[in-house]
Design a protein around this motif. Structure first.
Motif, PDB file in Angstrom:
ATOM      1  N   ARG A   1       0.863  -1.177  -0.055  1.00  0.00           N
ATOM      2  CA  ARG A   1       0.003   0.072  -0.096  1.00  0.00           C
ATOM      3  C   ARG A   1       0.902   1.342   0.149  1.00  0.00           C
ATOM      4  N   ASP A   2       0.218   2.377  -0.541  1.00  0.00           N
ATOM      5  CA  ASP A   2       0.689   3.635  -0.733  1.00  0.00           C
ATOM      6  C   ASP A   2       0.078   4.479   0.166  1.00  0.00           C
ATOM      7  N   ASN A   3       0.366   4.764   1.368  1.00  0.00           N
ATOM      8  CA  ASN A   3      -0.583   5.545   2.414  1.00  0.00           C
ATOM      9  C   ASN A   3      -0.797   7.164   1.822  1.00  0.00           C
ATOM     10  N   ALA A   4       0.280   7.562   1.251  1.00  0.00           N
ATOM     11  CA  ALA A   4       0.138   8.814   0.759  1.00  0.00           C
ATOM     12  C   ALA A   4      -0.886   8.992  -0.298  1.00  0.00           C
ATOM     13  N   LYS A   5      -0.951   7.948  -1.107  1.00  0.00           N
ATOM     14  CA  LYS A   5      -2.074   7.864  -2.379  1.00  0.00           C
ATOM     15  C   LYS A   5      -3.152   7.212  -1.903  1.00  0.00           C
ATOM     16  N   ASN A   6      -3.545   6.564  -0.695  1.00  0.00           N
ATOM     17  CA  ASN A   6      -4.390   6.020  -0.347  1.00  0.00           C
ATOM     18  C   ASN A   6      -4.907   4.686  -1.086  1.00  0.00           C
ATOM     19  N   THR A   7      -3.852   4.062  -1.659  1.00  0.00           N
ATOM     20  CA  THR A   7      -4.006   2.968  -2.666  1.00  0.00           C
ATOM     21  C   THR A   7      -3.363   1.793  -1.953  1.00  0.00           C
ATOM     22  N   VAL A   8      -4.114   0.638  -2.555  1.00  0.00           N
ATOM     23  CA  VAL A   8      -3.601  -0.656  -2.337  1.00  0.00           C
ATOM     24  C   VAL A   8      -3.311  -1.386  -3.367  1.00  0.00           C
ATOM     25  N   TYR A   9      -2.467  -2.103  -3.664  1.00  0.00           N
ATOM     26  CA  TYR A   9      -1.764  -3.062  -4.571  1.00  0.00           C
ATOM     27  C   TYR A   9      -1.734  -4.562  -4.306  1.00  0.00           C
ATOM     28  N   LEU A  10      -2.315  -5.327  -5.314  1.00  0.00           N
ATOM     29  CA  LEU A  10      -2.011  -6.943  -5.153  1.00  0.00           C
ATOM     30  C   LEU A  10      -1.112  -7.187  -6.364  1.00  0.00           C
ATOM     31  N   GLN A  11      -0.040  -7.548  -6.261  1.00  0.00           N
ATOM     32  CA  GLN A  11       0.980  -8.127  -7.258  1.00  0.00           C
ATOM     33  C   GLN A  11       0.694  -9.837  -7.282  1.00  0.00           C
ATOM     34  N   MET A  12      -0.035 -10.332  -8.434  1.00  0.00           N
ATOM     35  CA  MET A  12      -0.153 -11.589  -8.613  1.00  0.00           C
ATOM     36  C   MET A  12       0.735 -12.388  -9.386  1.00  0.00           C
ATOM     37  N   ASN A  13       1.617 -13.123  -9.176  1.00  0.00           N
ATOM     38  CA  ASN A  13       2.549 -14.061  -9.970  1.00  0.00           C
ATOM     39  C   ASN A  13       2.183 -15.248  -9.857  1.00  0.00           C
ATOM     40  N   GLY A  14       2.644 -16.174 -10.947  1.00  0.00           N
ATOM     41  CA  GLY A  14       2.450 -17.441 -11.201  1.00  0.00           C
ATOM     42  C   GLY A  14       1.023 -17.856 -11.400  1.00  0.00           C
ATOM     43  N   LEU A  15       0.161 -16.946 -11.641  1.00  0.00           N
ATOM     44  CA  LEU A  15      -1.383 -17.276 -11.805  1.00  0.00           C
ATOM     45  C   LEU A  15      -1.679 -18.600 -12.365  1.00  0.00           C
ATOM     46  N   LYS A  16      -2.738 -18.948 -11.544  1.00  0.00           N
ATOM     47  CA  LYS A  16      -3.424 -20.399 -11.701  1.00  0.00           C
ATOM     48  C   LYS A  16      -4.806 -20.096 -12.314  1.00  0.00           C
ATOM     49  N   PRO A  17      -5.219 -21.212 -12.846  1.00  0.00           N
ATOM     50  CA  PRO A  17      -6.813 -21.102 -13.583  1.00  0.00           C
ATOM     51  C   PRO A  17      -7.520 -21.025 -12.091  1.00  0.00           C
ATOM     52  N   GLU A  18      -7.253 -21.581 -11.171  1.00  0.00           N
ATOM     53  CA  GLU A  18      -8.135 -21.591  -9.751  1.00  0.00           C
ATOM     54  C   GLU A  18      -8.343 -20.209  -9.407  1.00  0.00           C
ATOM     55  N   ASP A  19      -7.340 -19.343  -9.626  1.00  0.00           N
ATOM     56  CA  ASP A  19      -7.206 -18.027  -9.157  1.00  0.00           C
ATOM     57  C   ASP A  19      -8.358 -17.038  -9.823  1.00  0.00           C
ATOM     58  N   THR A  20      -8.959 -17.550 -10.914  1.00  0.00           N
ATOM     59  CA  THR A  20     -10.212 -17.040 -11.648  1.00  0.00           C
ATOM     60  C   THR A  20     -11.372 -16.550 -10.760  1.00  0.00           C
ATOM     61  N   ALA A  21     -11.261 -15.266 -10.722  1.00  0.00           N
ATOM     62  CA  ALA A  21     -12.559 -14.892  -9.800  1.00  0.00           C
ATOM     63  C   ALA A  21     -12.507 -13.366 -10.021  1.00  0.00           C
ATOM     64  N   VAL A  22     -13.821 -12.768  -9.458  1.00  0.00           N
ATOM     65  CA  VAL A  22     -13.751 -11.276  -9.375  1.00  0.00           C
ATOM     66  C   VAL A  22     -13.096 -10.827  -8.016  1.00  0.00           C
ATOM     67  N   TYR A  23     -12.374  -9.903  -8.242  1.00  0.00           N
ATOM     68  CA  TYR A  23     -11.490  -9.207  -7.103  1.00  0.00           C
ATOM     69  C   TYR A  23     -12.065  -8.350  -6.655  1.00  0.00           C
ATOM     70  N   TYR A  24     -12.265  -8.281  -5.158  1.00  0.00           N
ATOM     71  CA  TYR A  24     -12.853  -6.812  -4.580  1.00  0.00           C
ATOM     72  C   TYR A  24     -12.038  -6.197  -3.666  1.00  0.00           C
ATOM     73  N   CYS A  25     -11.752  -4.765  -3.622  1.00  0.00           N
ATOM     74  CA  CYS A  25     -10.778  -4.262  -2.633  1.00  0.00           C
ATOM     75  C   CYS A  25     -11.825  -3.930  -1.435  1.00  0.00           C
ATOM     76  N   ASN A  26     -11.353  -3.886  -0.337  1.00  0.00           N
ATOM     77  CA  ASN A  26     -11.883  -3.528   1.037  1.00  0.00           C
ATOM     78  C   ASN A  26     -10.928  -2.715   1.799  1.00  0.00           C
ATOM     79  N   ALA A  27     -11.694  -1.548   2.300  1.00  0.00           N
ATOM     80  CA  ALA A  27     -10.885  -0.730   3.418  1.00  0.00           C
ATOM     81  C   ALA A  27     -11.762  -0.348   4.512  1.00  0.00           C
ATOM     82  N   ASN A  28     -11.257  -0.379   5.337  1.00  0.00           N
ATOM     83  CA  ASN A  28     -11.506   0.315   6.702  1.00  0.00           C
ATOM     84  C   ASN A  28     -11.374   1.771   7.010  1.00  0.00           C
ATOM     85  N   ILE A  29     -12.402   2.616   6.553  1.00  0.00           N
ATOM     86  CA  ILE A  29     -12.091   3.971   6.588  1.00  0.00           C
ATOM     87  C   ILE A  29     -13.014   4.844   7.473  1.00  0.00           C
ATOM     88  N   ALA A  30     -12.300   5.666   8.041  1.00  0.00           N
ATOM     89  CA  ALA A  30     -12.825   7.029   8.756  1.00  0.00           C
ATOM     90  C   ALA A  30     -12.935   8.028   7.706  1.00  0.00           C
TER      91      ALA A  30
END
Length: 123
Positions: A71-100
């Motif tokens: 994550r980059d706190n200055a940009k309020n951004t989170v990343y997910l680097q996915m390497n070695g992807l497999k067919p079972e990783d197929t899905a809809v990916y959702y971001c979640n954050a606990n925010i005030a």
């Protein structure tokens, strides 16, 4: 209000990589934990990875050693680097954050979700 906007999904072949991004915007006072969840067809949504504001991480066993959350706190951004992807990783990916978020009289904390981004891995 607060919005989470994801990007970076797509169609790749097994073994390839993708990087997901999720940017939070709006009347943000602070962000605690951020994370990525995924939901495959006809399956329940599951946690993929999470990261605290201090940088501590947690991963599902199925992605350990292949995925990296950051994550980059200055940009309020989170990343997910996915390497070695497999067919079972197929899905809809959702971001979640606990925010005030700022309100008229102070701030209110809650969980927010992005709209989801499709990741498809072909064999």
């Amino acid at each position: 209000q607060v919005q989470l906007v994801e990007s970076g999904g797509g169609l790749v072949q097994a073994g390839e990589s993708l990087r997901l991004s999720c940017a939070a915007s709006g009347s943000i006072f602070s962000i605690n934990a951020m994370g990525w969840y995924r939901q495959a067809y006809e399956k329940q949504r599951e946690l993929v990875a999470s990261i605290t504001s201090g940088g501590s991480t947690n991963y599902a066993d199925s992605v350990k050693g292949r995925f990296t959350i950051s994550r980059d706190n200055a940009k309020n951004t989170v990343y997910l680097q996915m390497n070695g992807l497999k067919p079972e990783d197929t899905a809809v990916y959702y971001c979640n954050a606990n925010i005030a978020r700022y309100t008229g009289s102070g701030y209110h904390r809650g969980d927010y979700w992005g709209q989801g981004t499709q990741v498809t891995v072909s064999s």
